[in-house]
Motif scaffolding. Structure first.
Motif, PDB file in Angstrom:
ATOM      1  N   SER A 123       1.100  -1.634  -0.289  1.00 53.79           N
ATOM      2  CA  SER A 123      -0.338   0.446  -0.116  1.00 53.79           C
ATOM      3  C   SER A 123       0.042   1.196   0.097  1.00 53.79           C
ATOM      4  O   SER A 123       0.775   2.085  -0.930  1.00 53.79           O
ATOM      5  CB  SER A 123      -0.831   0.024   0.941  1.00 53.79           C
ATOM      6  N   THR A 124       1.647   1.447   0.878  1.00 52.49           N
ATOM      7  CA  THR A 124       2.905   2.627   0.622  1.00 52.49           C
ATOM      8  C   THR A 124       3.901   2.368  -0.509  1.00 52.49           C
ATOM      9  O   THR A 124       3.460   3.829  -0.742  1.00 52.49           O
ATOM     10  CB  THR A 124       3.662   2.616   2.009  1.00 52.49           C
ATOM     11  N   ILE A 125       4.542   1.623  -0.635  1.00 54.57           N
ATOM     12  CA  ILE A 125       4.570   2.124  -1.996  1.00 54.57           C
ATOM     13  C   ILE A 125       4.455   1.860  -3.729  1.00 54.57           C
ATOM     14  O   ILE A 125       3.871   2.887  -3.812  1.00 54.57           O
ATOM     15  CB  ILE A 125       5.424   0.348  -1.912  1.00 54.57           C
ATOM     16  N   PHE A 126       2.591   1.307  -3.471  1.00 55.76           N
ATOM     17  CA  PHE A 126       1.796   1.423  -4.917  1.00 55.76           C
ATOM     18  C   PHE A 126       0.644   2.161  -4.417  1.00 55.76           C
ATOM     19  O   PHE A 126      -0.775   2.690  -5.823  1.00 55.76           O
ATOM     20  CB  PHE A 126       1.770   0.129  -5.393  1.00 55.76           C
ATOM     21  N   LEU A 127       0.525   3.301  -3.513  1.00 57.61           N
ATOM     22  CA  LEU A 127      -0.603   3.499  -3.861  1.00 57.61           C
ATOM     23  C   LEU A 127      -1.863   3.480  -3.554  1.00 57.61           C
ATOM     24  O   LEU A 127      -3.165   4.163  -4.000  1.00 57.61           O
ATOM     25  CB  LEU A 127      -0.245   5.474  -3.910  1.00 57.61           C
ATOM     26  N   ILE A 128      -2.345   2.018  -2.633  1.00 57.77           N
ATOM     27  CA  ILE A 128      -3.686   1.298  -3.537  1.00 57.77           C
ATOM     28  C   ILE A 128      -3.337   0.808  -1.825  1.00 57.77           C
ATOM     29  O   ILE A 128      -2.724  -0.074  -1.239  1.00 57.77           O
ATOM     30  CB  ILE A 128      -3.199   0.289  -4.326  1.00 57.77           C
ATOM     31  N   ARG A 129      -4.500   1.084  -1.069  1.00 59.16           N
ATOM     32  CA  ARG A 129      -5.167   0.354   0.110  1.00 59.16           C
ATOM     33  C   ARG A 129      -5.290  -0.575   0.295  1.00 59.16           C
ATOM     34  O   ARG A 129      -6.467  -0.940  -0.359  1.00 59.16           O
ATOM     35  CB  ARG A 129      -6.213   2.120   1.125  1.00 59.16           C
ATOM     36  N   LEU A 130      -4.156  -1.375   0.997  1.00 59.06           N
ATOM     37  CA  LEU A 130      -5.075  -3.217   1.170  1.00 59.06           C
ATOM     38  C   LEU A 130      -5.039  -3.289   2.719  1.00 59.06           C
ATOM     39  O   LEU A 130      -5.883  -4.346   2.839  1.00 59.06           O
ATOM     40  CB  LEU A 130      -3.923  -3.856   0.905  1.00 59.06           C
ATOM     41  N   ASP A 131      -5.246  -1.769   3.594  1.00 62.03           N
ATOM     42  CA  ASP A 131      -5.181  -2.601   4.600  1.00 62.03           C
ATOM     43  C   ASP A 131      -5.622  -1.107   5.467  1.00 62.03           C
ATOM     44  O   ASP A 131      -5.427  -0.065   4.607  1.00 62.03           O
ATOM     45  CB  ASP A 131      -3.374  -3.488   5.605  1.00 62.03           C
ATOM     46  N   LYS A 132      -5.680  -1.619   6.628  1.00 64.94           N
ATOM     47  CA  LYS A 132      -6.441   0.193   7.369  1.00 64.94           C
ATOM     48  C   LYS A 132      -5.254   0.190   8.938  1.00 64.94           C
ATOM     49  O   LYS A 132      -4.543  -0.452   9.365  1.00 64.94           O
ATOM     50  CB  LYS A 132      -7.544  -0.432   8.373  1.00 64.94           C
ATOM     51  N   PHE A 133      -4.316   1.199   8.070  1.00 66.21           N
ATOM     52  CA  PHE A 133      -3.340   1.260   8.783  1.00 66.21           C
ATOM     53  C   PHE A 133      -2.823   3.143   8.011  1.00 66.21           C
ATOM     54  O   PHE A 133      -3.227   3.509   7.315  1.00 66.21           O
ATOM     55  CB  PHE A 133      -1.964   0.420   8.737  1.00 66.21           C
ATOM     56  N   TYR A 180     -17.475   9.415   6.506  1.00 65.00           N
ATOM     57  CA  TYR A 180     -16.511   9.771   6.642  1.00 65.00           C
ATOM     58  C   TYR A 180     -15.789   9.027   8.023  1.00 65.00           C
ATOM     59  O   TYR A 180     -16.165   9.281   8.910  1.00 65.00           O
ATOM     60  CB  TYR A 180     -17.214  11.517   6.933  1.00 65.00           C
ATOM     61  N   PRO A 181     -15.027   8.232   7.536  1.00 61.72           N
ATOM     62  CA  PRO A 181     -14.545   7.464   8.610  1.00 61.72           C
ATOM     63  C   PRO A 181     -13.064   8.612   8.846  1.00 61.72           C
ATOM     64  O   PRO A 181     -12.723   9.378   8.441  1.00 61.72           O
ATOM     65  CB  PRO A 181     -13.734   6.129   7.468  1.00 61.72           C
ATOM     66  N   GLU A 182     -12.567   8.429  10.512  1.00 65.98           N
ATOM     67  CA  GLU A 182     -11.596   9.050  10.961  1.00 65.98           C
ATOM     68  C   GLU A 182     -10.258   8.744  10.236  1.00 65.98           C
ATOM     69  O   GLU A 182     -10.609   7.714   9.651  1.00 65.98           O
ATOM     70  CB  GLU A 182     -11.936   8.675  12.636  1.00 65.98           C
ATOM     71  N   TYR A 183      -9.291   9.501  10.058  1.00 64.68           N
ATOM     72  CA  TYR A 183      -8.089   8.871   9.800  1.00 64.68           C
ATOM     73  C   TYR A 183      -8.024   7.751  10.118  1.00 64.68           C
ATOM     74  O   TYR A 183      -7.367   7.509   9.095  1.00 64.68           O
ATOM     75  CB  TYR A 183      -7.438  10.693  10.577  1.00 64.68           C
ATOM     76  N   HIS A 184      -7.804   6.906  11.208  1.00 60.08           N
ATOM     77  CA  HIS A 184      -7.183   5.582  11.768  1.00 60.08           C
ATOM     78  C   HIS A 184      -8.082   5.070  10.866  1.00 60.08           C
ATOM     79  O   HIS A 184      -7.294   4.048  11.547  1.00 60.08           O
ATOM     80  CB  HIS A 184      -6.294   6.427  12.895  1.00 60.08           C
ATOM     81  N   ASP A 185      -9.196   5.218  10.744  1.00 68.17           N
ATOM     82  CA  ASP A 185     -10.399   4.355  10.579  1.00 68.17           C
ATOM     83  C   ASP A 185     -10.589   3.954   9.234  1.00 68.17           C
ATOM     84  O   ASP A 185     -11.104   3.347   8.782  1.00 68.17           O
ATOM     85  CB  ASP A 185     -11.567   4.614  12.020  1.00 68.17           C
ATOM     86  N   GLN A 186      -9.536   4.642   8.052  1.00 66.87           N
ATOM     87  CA  GLN A 186      -9.940   4.391   7.255  1.00 66.87           C
ATOM     88  C   GLN A 186      -9.765   2.746   6.408  1.00 66.87           C
ATOM     89  O   GLN A 186      -8.733   2.330   6.905  1.00 66.87           O
ATOM     90  CB  GLN A 186      -9.234   5.710   5.960  1.00 66.87           C
ATOM     91  N   THR A 187     -10.653   1.942   5.858  1.00 66.68           N
ATOM     92  CA  THR A 187     -10.282   0.843   4.811  1.00 66.68           C
ATOM     93  C   THR A 187     -10.890   1.290   3.624  1.00 66.68           C
ATOM     94  O   THR A 187     -10.482   2.176   3.520  1.00 66.68           O
ATOM     95  CB  THR A 187     -11.632  -0.583   5.443  1.00 66.68           C
ATOM     96  N   PRO A 188     -10.304   0.162   3.004  1.00 65.68           N
ATOM     97  CA  PRO A 188     -10.052  -0.299   1.444  1.00 65.68           C
ATOM     98  C   PRO A 188     -11.737   0.641   1.444  1.00 65.68           C
ATOM     99  O   PRO A 188     -11.765   1.289   0.176  1.00 65.68           O
ATOM    100  CB  PRO A 188      -9.475  -1.984   0.693  1.00 65.68           C
ATOM    101  N   TRP A 189     -12.060  -0.267   1.955  1.00 62.50           N
ATOM    102  CA  TRP A 189     -14.187   0.017   1.538  1.00 62.50           C
ATOM    103  C   TRP A 189     -13.912   1.471   1.317  1.00 62.50           C
ATOM    104  O   TRP A 189     -14.883   2.341   0.134  1.00 62.50           O
ATOM    105  CB  TRP A 189     -15.131  -0.457   2.030  1.00 62.50           C
ATOM    106  N   THR A 190     -13.971   1.981   2.438  1.00 61.77           N
ATOM    107  CA  THR A 190     -14.349   3.407   2.709  1.00 61.77           C
ATOM    108  C   THR A 190     -13.610   4.747   2.665  1.00 61.77           C
ATOM    109  O   THR A 190     -13.820   5.696   2.101  1.00 61.77           O
ATOM    110  CB  THR A 190     -14.123   4.282   4.889  1.00 61.77           C
ATOM    111  N   THR A 191     -12.450   4.327   1.799  1.00 59.38           N
ATOM    112  CA  THR A 191     -11.335   4.841   0.959  1.00 59.38           C
ATOM    113  C   THR A 191     -11.810   4.727  -0.676  1.00 59.38           C
ATOM    114  O   THR A 191     -11.951   5.795  -1.654  1.00 59.38           O
ATOM    115  CB  THR A 191      -9.692   4.650   0.718  1.00 59.38           C
TER     116      THR A 191
END
Length: 358
Positions: A123-133, A180-191
């Motif tokens: 996720s960090t390298i390719f900017l594709i959210r795969l996890d909640k972090f 609208y999730p909180e910053y630390h609660d973003q998931t792939p779905w809510t993103t």
């Protein structure tokens, strides 16, 4: 149109103002930490500086359709589109992220963390959210939205009608989800189905209004947008939730962008504001680096203040100016040369491919 062909200074200036608003938002929060002032400073004025992100998304929708509307339905233009978007987004981000991760690994940074799993690193390298972090460079969460928009727009280039169907369906799901999730609660779905993605559509509609609307009417969009932003700001100040007023903010930004572009096209915009133009050009570097730089500059300024007492307001302004200046220097010394080198390399590669094809 003012400026060089294909360039709108008003939009770059708006980008610079949005970047500075985000810096001020985080700076006010930082001042509340015990190691600084111990209480937020100017937070009553900067508490919605993070709306700069909303502005960035709306502006991105405008810029992409402005730069690539002639590419829609032309698969032969896909390579050019992908190269331009890749060069603008990834090389600078990878360099800053690499430096930041290396510093964190060496023990620098009080709150920063590194990815812990393979999916987090991907996720960090390719900017594709795969996890909640939380991304190592925290503002990178917005780049995930940007990349998603770029990929969907690529479908418009490959197959216009299919792309429109996919884009329309995407916007519909984002509209219906309204989460609208909180910053630390973003998931792939809510993103990927966040209502924030609707900002890209609003930016595209702003471009349509600017391109095909009557200039004498579109010019009034700027003051109308300012009034709309003020209205929803007042509503939120009196208790309305961000999720209730966010579409209004986005619509206001769309009106402001369309109106500013119309005024500049008519030669009625002060395009030669060199400092603001520079900050606009440097907005990507400012945005990506500002959290880390705020901490470094803040420690330096407050250490000096131990020997040369200064009022809190002056300290605040020094940290702000130093952070923006560092972002501008990073743009001039790192971002601009790196992008130029990447473009030159890709251009050379494209020429070789064309020669072989002949």
């Amino acid at each position: 149109m003012s400026g060089t062909p294909g360039q709108l200074y008003s939009l770059q200036q708006g980008r610079g103002l949005a970047a500075m608003a985000v810096v001020l938002f985080h700076l006010s929060l930082m001042m509340g930490l015990p190691r600084y002032l111990g209480h937020p400073l100017f937070s009553e004025y900067t508490w919605r500086g993070n709306l700069g992100v909303d502005f960035f998304f709306v502006l991105s929708g405008f810029i992409i359709i402005f730069a690539h509307h002639r590419d829609i339905g032309r698969p032969d233009r896909l390579r050019n589109y992908v190269e331009r978007r890749f060069v603008r987004l990834f090389p600078v981000y990878w360099l800053y992220a690499g430096i930041f991760c290396a510093l964190v690994a060496l023990g620098f940074g009080s709150n920063a963390t590194l990815p812990e799993t393979a999916t987090q690193w991907l996720s960090t390298i390719f900017l594709i959210r795969l996890d909640k972090f939380t991304f190592p460079i925290a503002p990178a969460w917005t780049l995930v939205h940007e990349l998603a928009f770029y990929l969907v727009f690529a479908l418009l280039i490959i197959r216009g009608r299919l792309g429109m169907m996919v884009f329309g369906l995407w916007m519909l799901v984002c509209l219906l989800l309204r989460e609208y999730p909180e910053y630390h609660d973003q998931t792939p779905w809510t993103t990927y189905f966040s209502p924030l993605n609707l900002n890209f559509l609003i930016g595209m509609l702003a471009w349509l209004a600017w391109s095909y609307g009557r200039p004498v009417v579109v010019k009034w969009a700027l003051p109308a947008g300012v009034l709309l932003i003020a209205l929803f700001y007042a509503l939120e100040s009196r208790g309305a939730s961000y999720s209730q007023v966010q579409p209004g903010y986005a619509a206001g930004f769309g009106l402001i962008i369309a109106g500013a572009a119309a005024l500049e096209a008519a030669g009625q915009w002060p395009s030669r504001m060199r400092l603001l133009n520079l900050i606009g050009d440097a907005s990507y570097s400012i945005y990506l680096t500002h959290l880390a730089v705020l901490g470094v500059v803040g420690r330096v300024v407050f250490r000096i203040a131990e020997y040369v007492p200064a009022p809190p307001v002056l300290l605040y302004l020094l940290v702000f100016a130093g952070t923006v200046a560092c972002g501008c220097l990073a743009h001039v010394w790192i971002e601009r040369p790196l992008i130029a080198a990447c473009r030159k390399r890709l251009s050379r590669k494209s020429s070789l491919v064309a020669q072989r094809a002949e």
